[in-house]
Design a protein around this motif. Structure first.
Motif, PDB file in Angstrom:
ATOM      1  N   ARG A 116     -52.577  46.474  34.598  1.00 57.80           N
ATOM      2  CA  ARG A 116     -52.350  47.611  35.486  1.00 57.80           C
ATOM      3  C   ARG A 116     -52.195  48.923  34.725  1.00 57.80           C
ATOM      4  O   ARG A 116     -52.679  49.973  35.168  1.00 57.80           O
ATOM      5  CB  ARG A 116     -51.101  47.344  36.336  1.00 57.80           C
ATOM      6  CG  ARG A 116     -50.951  48.271  37.535  1.00 57.80           C
ATOM      7  CD  ARG A 116     -49.971  47.723  38.539  1.00 57.80           C
ATOM      8  NE  ARG A 116     -48.585  47.771  38.083  1.00 57.80           N
ATOM      9  CZ  ARG A 116     -47.834  46.706  37.881  1.00 57.80           C
ATOM     10  NH1 ARG A 116     -48.327  45.486  38.055  1.00 57.80           N
ATOM     11  NH2 ARG A 116     -46.570  46.839  37.484  1.00 57.80           N
ATOM     12  N   LYS A 117     -51.516  48.890  33.573  1.00 59.95           N
ATOM     13  CA  LYS A 117     -51.242  50.110  32.816  1.00 59.95           C
ATOM     14  C   LYS A 117     -51.509  49.887  31.322  1.00 59.95           C
ATOM     15  O   LYS A 117     -50.590  49.903  30.502  1.00 59.95           O
ATOM     16  CB  LYS A 117     -49.801  50.564  33.020  1.00 59.95           C
ATOM     17  CG  LYS A 117     -49.457  50.944  34.450  1.00 59.95           C
ATOM     18  CD  LYS A 117     -48.007  51.403  34.567  1.00 59.95           C
ATOM     19  CE  LYS A 117     -47.659  51.816  35.986  1.00 59.95           C
ATOM     20  NZ  LYS A 117     -46.240  52.270  36.103  1.00 59.95           N
ATOM     21  N   TRP A 119     -52.590  51.739  29.148  1.00 56.10           N
ATOM     22  CA  TRP A 119     -52.407  52.940  28.313  1.00 56.10           C
ATOM     23  C   TRP A 119     -50.965  53.106  27.811  1.00 56.10           C
ATOM     24  O   TRP A 119     -50.695  54.020  27.035  1.00 56.10           O
ATOM     25  CB  TRP A 119     -52.785  54.182  29.114  1.00 56.10           C
ATOM     26  CG  TRP A 119     -52.009  54.318  30.400  1.00 56.10           C
ATOM     27  CD1 TRP A 119     -50.740  54.797  30.577  1.00 56.10           C
ATOM     28  CD2 TRP A 119     -52.463  53.924  31.700  1.00 56.10           C
ATOM     29  NE1 TRP A 119     -50.371  54.748  31.891  1.00 56.10           N
ATOM     30  CE2 TRP A 119     -51.416  54.215  32.615  1.00 56.10           C
ATOM     31  CE3 TRP A 119     -53.649  53.378  32.195  1.00 56.10           C
ATOM     32  CZ2 TRP A 119     -51.527  53.971  33.972  1.00 56.10           C
ATOM     33  CZ3 TRP A 119     -53.755  53.134  33.551  1.00 56.10           C
ATOM     34  CH2 TRP A 119     -52.700  53.423  34.427  1.00 56.10           C
ATOM     35  N   ILE A 120     -50.046  52.256  28.227  1.00 60.65           N
ATOM     36  CA  ILE A 120     -48.646  52.411  27.814  1.00 60.65           C
ATOM     37  C   ILE A 120     -48.553  52.332  26.293  1.00 60.65           C
ATOM     38  O   ILE A 120     -49.060  51.404  25.661  1.00 60.65           O
ATOM     39  CB  ILE A 120     -47.756  51.336  28.457  1.00 60.65           C
ATOM     40  CG1 ILE A 120     -47.700  51.529  29.980  1.00 60.65           C
ATOM     41  CG2 ILE A 120     -46.346  51.367  27.866  1.00 60.65           C
ATOM     42  CD1 ILE A 120     -47.004  50.397  30.708  1.00 60.65           C
ATOM     43  N   TYR A 288     -43.293  47.169  27.600  1.00 64.40           N
ATOM     44  CA  TYR A 288     -44.157  46.856  28.741  1.00 64.40           C
ATOM     45  C   TYR A 288     -43.367  46.215  29.872  1.00 64.40           C
ATOM     46  O   TYR A 288     -43.615  46.504  31.056  1.00 64.40           O
ATOM     47  CB  TYR A 288     -45.307  45.952  28.288  1.00 64.40           C
ATOM     48  CG  TYR A 288     -46.526  46.719  27.831  1.00 64.40           C
ATOM     49  CD1 TYR A 288     -47.705  46.710  28.575  1.00 64.40           C
ATOM     50  CD2 TYR A 288     -46.498  47.475  26.664  1.00 64.40           C
ATOM     51  CE1 TYR A 288     -48.830  47.421  28.172  1.00 64.40           C
ATOM     52  CE2 TYR A 288     -47.606  48.188  26.238  1.00 64.40           C
ATOM     53  CZ  TYR A 288     -48.780  48.163  27.001  1.00 64.40           C
ATOM     54  OH  TYR A 288     -49.875  48.881  26.590  1.00 64.40           O
ATOM     55  N   HIS A 291     -41.606  48.864  31.800  1.00 64.10           N
ATOM     56  CA  HIS A 291     -42.550  49.576  32.671  1.00 64.10           C
ATOM     57  C   HIS A 291     -42.956  48.726  33.874  1.00 64.10           C
ATOM     58  O   HIS A 291     -43.302  49.270  34.929  1.00 64.10           O
ATOM     59  CB  HIS A 291     -43.790  49.996  31.880  1.00 64.10           C
ATOM     60  CG  HIS A 291     -43.622  51.277  31.133  1.00 64.10           C
ATOM     61  ND1 HIS A 291     -43.912  52.503  31.682  1.00 64.10           N
ATOM     62  CD2 HIS A 291     -43.173  51.533  29.878  1.00 64.10           C
ATOM     63  CE1 HIS A 291     -43.667  53.462  30.799  1.00 64.10           C
ATOM     64  NE2 HIS A 291     -43.208  52.895  29.701  1.00 64.10           N
TER      65      HIS A 291
END
Length: 310
Positions: A116-117, A119-120, A288, A291
């Motif tokens: 989902r993310k 780029w973290i 992660y 987040h």
């Protein structure tokens, strides 16, 4: 290939500028401006001032098509190149997360947030002393109060830029000259004020070389009020160590207590044990999971891999 100086211009003292586009390693988003008043956002760009050997460098960063453009200005090409290299580190532009993503893409806890993310990235500091100093200010207090202390220290003891609108984080040399009541006046406790002064003196005198990770940690542990959590924050945010999870952080003791079904906050040892299967990416795994929102009631499915070895 090293960056090339694009221009030299005179305005009082000679000045050199370097501008280059850096293609990040993998999906990427620029981080927000800092809460400490050092990294600023202006007209879509991030900007901050750095100092090296008495020379000032101002660095801008902004997104362009498929890359991040960095522009540094300083009296010499060497300081420009150093400032660009330090900002590449701080912004995580060269931080390749592909091995971490590949290994844990199917993990029941990490897989969904990686997909989902992707780029973290950890928010890092251009210089390790900055990470050390800020870690000391953040000990056992809420984040907003720590940010206020950092802004006060920056305003009082950070070096002002030549344009007068930016301030750098306080240097080790500057903080080494301070006395305990001066730092207490910035709302830092007596014990942490003394710890910050002692750590600054160790670094300024060259007795602690923060480029030598483990030797520096061993010497810093001899300072009262500096413990494993402070050194893990230094390592993760200032020295690029993805294996150094700040396990004593309140967010992690709550997170592990919930994910492991303890019915209470986890101990530091239990946090380390929980993240052991994710080594050498323990700190990335923790970031992660935070987040992902598991500590805030986010639903998750499947067995908890890290708890299996308990």
């Amino acid at each position: 290939m090293p960056p090339v100086a694009l221009s030299e211009r005179r305005r009082g003292a000679p000045s050199t500028s370097i501008e280059l586009d850096v293609r990040p390693a993998g999906p990427y988003r620029l981080p927000p401006a800092g809460r400490d008043g050092v990294l600023r956002r202006r007209r879509g760009s991030l900007v901050r001032v750095l100092h090296r050997d008495g020379e000032e460098a101002t660095v801008f960063a902004w997104p362009v098509a498929g890359a991040v453009r960095l522009r540094a200005s300083a009296p010499s090409s060497a300081t420009c190149a150093w400032a660009v290299e330090r900002m590449r580190f701080a912004l995580g532009l060269d931080h390749d997360l592909a091995p971490f993503h590949a290994e844990f893409r199917r993990d029941p806890l990490l897989g969904p947030i990686i997909r989902r993310k992707p780029w973290i990235r950890p928010q890092r500091r251009p210089e390790p002393f900055e990470a050390l100093a800020w870690a000391i200010t953040e000990q056992l207090i809420e984040a907003e109060r720590a940010a206020r202390i950092q802004r006060t220290l920056t305003w009082r003891y950070g070096r002002r830029s030549s344009c007068g609108t930016l301030r750098g984080a306080p240097s080790a040399t500057e903080l080494a000259r301070r006395c305990q009541p001066e730092l207490q006046a910035c709302d830092l406790s007596a014990g942490r004020s003394l710890a910050l002064i002692k750590a600054s003196r160790e670094v300024a005198a060259g007795r602690v070389d923060l480029a030598q990770h483990e030797p520096a940690w061993r010497r810093l542990l001899g300072i009262r009020e500096i413990g494993p959590w402070t050194l893990e924050k230094l390592a993760f945010h200032g020295q690029g160590r993805d294996d150094q999870l700040p396990a004593g952080d309140l967010a992690y003791v709550k997170l592990v207590g919930r994910l492991a079904g303890l019915g209470r906050r986890a101990t530091v040892d239990e946090v380390h044990q929980f993240f052991a299967p994710y080594e050498p990416y323990g700190a990335l795994a923790g970031l992660y999971m935070l987040h992902a929102g598991y500590g805030r009631g986010e639903r998750f499915r499947g067995p908890v891999r890290a708890a299996a070895s308990w």
